[in-house]
Design a protein around this motif. Structure first.
Motif, short mmCIF file in Angstrom:
data_model
loop_
_atom_site.label_atom_id
_atom_site.label_comp_id
_atom_site.label_asym_id
_atom_site.label_seq_id
_atom_site.Cartn_x
_atom_site.Cartn_y
_atom_site.Cartn_z
N TYR A 1 -2.90 3.82 5.06
CA TYR A 1 -3.82 3.07 5.92
C TYR A 1 -5.22 3.23 5.34
O TYR A 1 -5.80 4.30 5.37
CB TYR A 1 -3.77 3.63 7.34
CG TYR A 1 -4.63 2.90 8.34
CD1 TYR A 1 -4.53 1.52 8.49
CD2 TYR A 1 -5.53 3.59 9.15
CE1 TYR A 1 -5.30 0.85 9.42
CE2 TYR A 1 -6.30 2.93 10.09
CZ TYR A 1 -6.19 1.56 10.22
OH TYR A 1 -6.95 0.90 11.14
N GLY A 2 -5.75 2.14 4.77
CA GLY A 2 -6.99 2.27 4.02
C GLY A 2 -8.15 1.45 4.50
O GLY A 2 -9.23 1.52 3.90
N SER A 3 -7.98 0.67 5.61
CA SER A 3 -9.08 -0.19 6.04
C SER A 3 -8.80 -0.73 7.43
O SER A 3 -7.66 -1.07 7.76
CB SER A 3 -9.24 -1.35 5.05
OG SER A 3 -10.10 -2.34 5.57
N TYR A 4 -9.86 -0.85 8.25
CA TYR A 4 -9.72 -1.52 9.54
C TYR A 4 -9.39 -3.00 9.35
O TYR A 4 -8.74 -3.62 10.19
CB TYR A 4 -11.01 -1.42 10.34
CG TYR A 4 -11.36 -0.03 10.81
CD1 TYR A 4 -10.43 0.75 11.48
CD2 TYR A 4 -12.64 0.48 10.62
CE1 TYR A 4 -10.75 2.02 11.92
CE2 TYR A 4 -12.97 1.75 11.06
CZ TYR A 4 -12.03 2.52 11.71
OH TYR A 4 -12.36 3.77 12.15
N ASN B 1 0.80 -1.23 0.00
CA ASN B 1 0.00 0.00 0.00
C ASN B 1 0.84 1.28 0.00
O ASN B 1 0.65 2.16 0.84
CB ASN B 1 -0.96 0.01 1.21
CG ASN B 1 -1.91 -1.16 1.19
OD1 ASN B 1 -2.45 -1.52 0.14
ND2 ASN B 1 -2.13 -1.78 2.34
N LYS C 1 -6.05 6.34 -4.19
CA LYS C 1 -5.83 5.85 -2.83
C LYS C 1 -4.42 6.15 -2.33
O LYS C 1 -4.22 6.36 -1.12
CB LYS C 1 -6.13 4.36 -2.77
CG LYS C 1 -7.61 4.04 -2.88
CD LYS C 1 -7.88 2.56 -2.68
CE LYS C 1 -9.38 2.27 -2.74
NZ LYS C 1 -9.67 0.83 -2.53
N GLN D 1 -2.48 8.33 6.90
CA GLN D 1 -3.91 8.17 7.11
C GLN D 1 -4.65 9.51 7.03
O GLN D 1 -4.03 10.58 7.08
CB GLN D 1 -4.15 7.54 8.48
CG GLN D 1 -3.55 8.32 9.63
CD GLN D 1 -3.48 7.51 10.91
OE1 GLN D 1 -4.26 7.73 11.83
NE2 GLN D 1 -2.52 6.60 10.97
N LYS E 1 -11.99 11.41 -1.18
CA LYS E 1 -12.16 10.14 -1.89
C LYS E 1 -12.09 10.31 -3.41
O LYS E 1 -12.09 9.33 -4.14
CB LYS E 1 -13.47 9.49 -1.47
CG LYS E 1 -13.46 9.01 -0.02
CD LYS E 1 -14.66 8.18 0.37
CE LYS E 1 -15.90 9.00 0.46
NZ LYS E 1 -17.03 8.24 1.05
N PHE F 1 -12.98 6.18 5.61
CA PHE F 1 -13.77 4.95 5.55
C PHE F 1 -14.44 4.64 6.88
O PHE F 1 -15.06 3.59 7.04
CB PHE F 1 -12.86 3.77 5.15
CG PHE F 1 -11.66 3.58 6.04
CD1 PHE F 1 -11.77 2.95 7.27
CD2 PHE F 1 -10.41 4.04 5.64
CE1 PHE F 1 -10.67 2.78 8.09
CE2 PHE F 1 -9.30 3.86 6.45
CZ PHE F 1 -9.43 3.24 7.69
N SER F 2 -14.34 5.52 7.85
CA SER F 2 -14.81 5.26 9.21
C SER F 2 -16.32 5.42 9.34
O SER F 2 -16.99 5.98 8.47
CB SER F 2 -14.14 6.23 10.19
OG SER F 2 -14.57 7.56 9.92
N SER G 1 -7.69 -4.52 6.91
CA SER G 1 -6.48 -4.89 6.16
C SER G 1 -5.32 -4.03 6.67
O SER G 1 -5.01 -2.99 6.10
CB SER G 1 -6.69 -4.68 4.66
OG SER G 1 -5.53 -5.03 3.93
#
Length: 608
Positions: free
Chosen positions: A229-232, A220, A551, A564, A547, A529-530, A234
């Motif tokens: 940091y793109g996802s809880y 990433n 990414k 992030q 967005k 993404f939260s 992953s």
């Protein structure tokens, strides 16, 4: 939060009678003979000997820490067992400067303890240690055990196992699977001599003499050398904190994208604010990546440029005004409207009841002019003393700067620190009952937190509603390396309530005028993404414009090796037409060891 020394004392006291970390009740300390280091470490995160006395545990000293509150040394068994789940290294806590050196062969008699950095309330994992030691040096000058390599091939892609539901989602009692989970791999190497090679820096050197690298350069990546940091779900598994056993003056001042070339070697520790940490006895050579601070494009005559910028507790005593002015004028290109977060009152952290911030804002405006920018005007509302959180005495708040040569502010009286601004419909158009005004300041969602500041602006004859926000911080959340998996994010409860309030206010504006132009922006202390972002966007009232970026460019902050999003600019449907807006996250702070703020500012250009 207790100090590290008091937390250690509490942990050692508790360990004598019970293991608070594992929940296993122990009797009075037993005595264990013929125990090896891998026996002490065991196959889970908690030693099977926790609370017990062990005798003549043998090892080679691999590193000595003679400074700070956690003095001691690491030792490692040069004859490992065949089980990859059992570490061959352990930390011996001496409390005073150790009388051993790297390469000494020693035997240690003492008590096995599980020390939790930050205390058990932090949710952190524990470190298996031998405490109250009696140390015997058997010989000196021995070769150190070969370091275990930590690299892209050895670190699994999966981050952590799901915790045991019967133990509040703790992973402490689970057998380590170092080939399946990254956190299990790091735990299986706890206390051992480890090595990373040619590791890219993904968080710059901080004031505490530490930085973060990645051993997975293709995980990433940002286009500037960090790790997104793109996802809880992953996590980035290749991140590792680096500290030093040597003089801090020799520690490199690294920028994101630099490389620690060659080998960085030392014991693997676990720290309160970073989790697994390589404490280097040998540091790689810093190779510069050449990263430079970014600048955005200047808005055209038909574009309205709106920015959000957290200026990190700015008060008149700070020496950063010229630097902030340079950022606004030369890097942000003098936006028409700037939402400022963390503006402090006129005497900063002095807690004497002062709440006015006209000196703070006036000094920044003068600095902007001196830097060649416009003479901004400002609008804001002073908070009630001590009610908005932040540094005690500072009374931080949001404020608007605007360029009166480009945009006008609609002043409408009635806005106070305790009065809720409303929305009314006049001749088919929405308008605020007060401008500037604060959104529902008495609501529990804003307790000990900054209240949103709403204002009406006019650009080329069109009204734009702007809402400046600074949501509750992430303080109190469990870290990504916590013993609880997934970690508990307790702070988001308040941000969810705050997002719901702002979303409802925007819907009031849109109900009064369907095509109203609304911008909600600021330091939201949460990711794009939260759940916080989803609640802000609920019903299509708003959309987070970050967005719209690839990414690899979605970040405003850099923490523990993760680039992030914390700062966002959200827009209402009437502003979201293709070609009607452009977004830029201007990276000029977060990736660098010298910072005037820990946040990168954001700029939105629109054609309303």
């Amino acid at each position: 939060m207790p100090s590290k020394s008091s937390a250690r004392l509490a942990a050692l006291t508790v360990a004598a009678v019970c293991s608070a970390v594992s929940g296993v009740v122990l009797t009075a300390p037993a005595h264990a003979d013929g125990v090896r280091i891998h026996d002490v470490q065991g196959t889970t995160r908690i030693s099977p000997y926790a609370g017990q006395q062990v005798t003549d545990v043998a090892g080679i000293v691999t590193g000595v820490r003679d400074h700070g509150s956690s003095k001691g040394f690491w030792m490692q068994d040069p004859e490992p067992d065949a089980d990859p789940a059992t570490s061959e290294g352990v930390f011996v806590f001496t409390s005073s400067a150790p009388k051993v050196s790297a390469g000494d062969a020693v035997t240690v008699t003492g008590t096995v303890s599980e020390y939790v950095p930050g205390g058990t309330s932090s949710g952190n994992q524990s470190i298996t240690e031998i405490t109250r030691p009696q140390v015997t040096v058997v010989s000196s000058g021995n070769a150190l055990p070969a370091p275990a390599r930590i690299d892209a091939r050895s670190v699994p892609d999966a981050y952590a196992p799901a915790g045991d539901a019967a133990a509040n989602n703790s992973v402490n009692g689970l057998t380590l699977r170092p080939k399946k989970y990254a956190l299990d791999l790091y735990e299986s190497l706890e206390g051992m001599n480890v090595r990373v090679a040619d590791a890219r820096v993904v968080t710059a050197t901080d004031p505490y003499t530490e930085l973060w690298v990645t051993v997975k350069p293709h995980e990433n990546p940002t286009r500037r050398g960090g790790t997104v940091y793109g996802s809880y779900a992953s996590q980035n598994t290749g991140r590792l904190q680096i500290q030093t056993l040597g003089p801090t003056a020799d520690f490199p001042s690294a920028t994101v994208g630099d490389t620690l070339a060659g080998a960085t070697t030392g014991p693997l520790d676990y720290t309160q604010f970073g989790g697994y940490t390589l404490v280097a006895s040998e540091l790689g050579t810093l190779r510069a990546g050449g990263l430079e601070r970014e600048s955005t494009h200047r808005q055209s005559s038909r574009e309205l440029a709106v920015a959000t910028y957290n200026v990190e507790n700015l008060d008149p005593s700070d020496g950063t005004f010229a630097d902030h002015a340079d950022a606004i004028v030369h890097h942000l290109k003098s936006p028409d409207i700037v939402s400022l977060e963390e503006i402090q009152d006129n005497n900063g952290a002095t807690d004497d009841g002062t709440v006015a911030a006209d000196r703070t804002l006036g000094k920044l405006i003068d600095a902007v002019v001196a830097a060649g920018g416009p003479r901004y005007e400002w609008r804001g509302i002073d908070p009630v003393d001590g009610q908005d959180g932040g540094e005690p005495g500072g009374n931080i708040r949001q404020a608007f700067l605007f360029n009166p040569a480009r945009v006008s502010f609609t002043d409408r009286p009635g806005g106070t620190s305790t009065t809720a601004v409303g929305v009314e419909k006049v001749k088919g158009a929405a308008r605020l009952t007060a401008s500037p005004g604060r959104i529902d300041p008495a609501d529990a969602a804003w307790r000990n937190s900054r209240k949103p500041l709403a204002g009406e602006f006019v650009f080329r004859g069109k009204t734009v509603f702007v809402i400046a926000n600074h949501f509750a911080s992430k303080g109190g959340d469990q870290g990504l390396t916590a013993q609880y998996q997934p970690p508990v994010r307790s702070s988001e409860t308040q941000r969810h309530a705050q997002a719901t309030e702002v979303n409802a206010f925007v819907k009031d504006i849109l109900e009064a005028q369907r095509n109203a132009r609304v911008i909600a922006l600021g330091d939201l202390n949460d990711f794009e993404f939260s759940g916080t972002a989803r609640l802000l966007e609920d019903g299509g009232a708003l959309w987070s414009a970050i967005k719209s970026l690839p990414k690899s460019e979605r970040y405003t902050y850099d923490y523990q090796g993760n680039s992030q999003v914390l700062d966002q600019i959200l827009i209402s449907p009437s502003l979201r037409h293709p070609g009607a807006y452009a977004y830029d996250s201007v990276h000029l702070n977060a990736e660098f060891p010298t910072q005037i703020s820990d946040h990168d500012p954001q700029v939105l250009r629109i054609r309303p």
